[in-house]
Design an enzyme around this catalytic site. Structure first.
Site, mmCIF file in Angstrom:
data_model
loop_
_atom_site.group_PDB
_atom_site.id
_atom_site.type_symbol
_atom_site.label_atom_id
_atom_site.label_comp_id
_atom_site.label_asym_id
_atom_site.label_seq_id
_atom_site.Cartn_x
_atom_site.Cartn_y
_atom_site.Cartn_z
ATOM 1 C CB CYS A 179 15.783 -21.797 55.114
ATOM 2 S SG CYS A 179 17.321 -20.765 54.543
ATOM 3 C CG HIS A 186 13.324 -18.468 57.081
ATOM 4 N ND1 HIS A 186 13.712 -19.373 57.916
ATOM 5 C CD2 HIS A 186 14.320 -18.190 56.197
ATOM 6 C CE1 HIS A 186 14.796 -19.727 57.702
ATOM 7 N NE2 HIS A 186 15.122 -18.857 56.782
ATOM 8 C CD GLU A 220 10.466 -19.836 59.833
ATOM 9 O OE1 GLU A 220 11.496 -19.221 60.020
ATOM 10 O OE2 GLU A 220 9.864 -20.376 58.850
#
Length: 356
Positions: free
Chosen positions: A164, A276, A278
Site C-alpha cells: 500500500c 493489504h 496482512e
C-alpha cells in the site's frame, strides 16, 4: 595469404581447408567474434543481479520500517512516541517463517547501511503518513531503496517488499522523489479481485503461484484495499517506469478507476502490492469488512510466503546471537490499540520523543 601456424601441414588437413583456415582475414574475423561474445556476456552480467546458488538461509530476519506516529495515536498515548509498526505486519512475517527487526526512522544513512548488512530483506508497510516530512518514513525509505540497489549490484541478494503506502513509496522513489509525487488520488476501501495482466506468469512473484491461489485472487474479492492514493498506468508511463518495472495486475476503485495492484522490478528483487495481505488474517475491526474466509486467508498468505522465501536467498547475518537478540522485535511490547478504536488491533511503539 599469411603463413599457417605450425601443425597445420598438408598431412593434417586438406589444402583447400588449410588455405581458408590460414587466411589472415578469417583469423581477424574470428577474434572479432570472440570479442563480441565476451562483450555481450559482460553486458548481461552487468544488467543482472548475481545470486549465489549455495545461499539458503533458513533463519531469515526481515526489517520492517516504522513510520511517524499519527495524530490519532498522539492523543491516546501520553508518551508521545516518535514512530510505530502495526503488529499485523510482524505477525505476517513470523507466520511465514522469519523473524523481525524494527527499523527506526530519523537515522543517518550509516545506520541503515549497517543494519541492512545483517538482515535479509526489508518490508515497507502501509499506513497514513506523508512523504514530505523530514527524517520520516520516506527519507528512511529512500536510504534503504538506494542501499538495497547497491547491495544487489554487488551480488548480495537483498529483497524489498512494499504494501500500500510502502508500494507507492517504491514507485515514487523509482520516479525520482520530488515536490510533485508520482501518484494519483484514488478512493478504495473495499475488497477487490485482481485482474492479472496477460504476461503475469513471467513475473517472479506469480511464476510459481499455485493455480488455486491465482483462481481465488482473480475470481473473488479477497484483497483488502484501504487507500486514498494509487499508482495508475499513466504514472508508470510518465516516468518510463515500464522499462524497469513489470505490472502484473490491476484492480478498480469505487469509481471504476483501474489502478496498479501489483508490480515487480525487472532487475532487482523489489516487489509491491497496493492491497493489504496482512489484514486478512490479523486485523479484525468489524466496520472495515476485511475478508476472513479460508480462501481469502490462503490466497493472501501467498504474498508473504513468497517474500520470505526470497529473503532466504540472502546470506546476511548478525555477527553474534547477542547482537541479533538486541535488535529483534521481541524487545518491544505490542499495545492493544483496537481497544481504543484503532483500525489496527495491536501496534508497537518506539522511542518517546527526546530519547534519540
Amino acid at each position: 595469404m599469411s603463413s599457417c601456424p605450425r601443425g597445420l601441414g598438408k598431412d593434417v588437413v586438406p589444402p583447400s581447408f588449410r588455405r581458408w583456415l590460414c587466411d589472415t582475414d578469417f583469423i581477424i574475423l574470428a577474434l572479432k567474434a570472440v570479442i563480441l561474445v565476451t562483450a555481450l556476456y559482460l553486458m548481461y552480467a552487468e544488467s543482472a543481479v548475481v545470486v549465489r546458488d549455495d545461499v539458503i538461509n533458513h533463519r531469515p530476519i526481515i526489517g520492517i520500517l516504522s513510520q511517524e506516529q499519527s495524530k490519532y495515536f498522539h492523543t491516546k498515548y501520553p508518551e508521545n512516541y516518535t514512530s510505530y509498526i502495526a503488529a499485523s505486519y510482524v505477525k505476517s512475517v513470523e507466520a511465514s517463517g522469519a523473524r523481525v527487526v524494527p527499523i527506526m526512522i530519523g537515522r543517518d544513512r550509516d545506520y541503515y547501511r549497517e543494519l541492512m548488512s545483517k538482515i535479509n530483506g526489508v518490508l515497507f508497510p502501509g499506513g497514513a503518513t506523508y512523504f514530505n516530512q523530514s527524517d520520516g518514513f520516506a527519507d528512511a525509505g529512500e536510504h534503504i531503496y538506494h542501499i538495497a540497489m547497491g547491495l544487489n549490484d554487488a551480488g548480495s541478494y537483498f529483497p524489498v517488499f512494499g504494501t500500500c503506502l510502502g508500494f507507492e513509496l517504491l514507485i515514487i522513489l523509482a520516479s525520482g522523489r520530488g515536490k510533485v509525487e508520482n501518484r494519483e488520488k484514488c478512493y478504495s476501501f473495499k475488497n477487490c479481485r485482481l485482474n492479472f495482466t496477460k504476461d503475469f506468469r513471467r513475473s517472479k512473484m506469480y511464476r510459481d503461484a499455485p493455480e488455486y491461489v491465482v483462481d481465488i485472487l482473480s475470481s473473488d474479492d479477497v484483497t483488502a484495499n484501504a487507500h486514498q492514493f494509487c499508482i495508475l498506468d499513466s504514472n508508470m508511463e510518465k516516468y518510463n517506469l515500464k522499462n524497469d518495472w513489470l505490472i502484473t495486475s490491476h484492480s478498480k476503485d469505487e469509481d471504476g478507476l483501474a489502478f496498479v495492484a501489483s508490480v515487480e522490478h525487472k532487475r532487482y528483487p523489489f516487489y509491491g502490492v497496493q492491497f493489504h495481505p496482512e489484514k486478512v488474517a490479523f486485523e479484525w475491526k468489524a466496520s472495515k469488512h476485511y475478508p476472513h474466509s479460508l480462501k481469502a486467508v490462503q490466497a493472501n498468505r501467498y504474498f508473504m510466503d513468497f517474500f520470505v522465501e526470497e529473503c532466504r536467498r540472502s546470506g546476511h547475518r548478525f555477527p553474534s546471537h547477542s547482537e541479533e537478540n538486541r535488535h529483534l522485535i521481541y524487545n518491544y511490547k505490542p499495545e492493544f490499540t483496537g481497544l481504543l478504536g484503532s483500525s489496527y488491533e495491536q501496534c508497537y511503539f518506539f522511542e518517546p520523543r527526546g530519547t534519540v
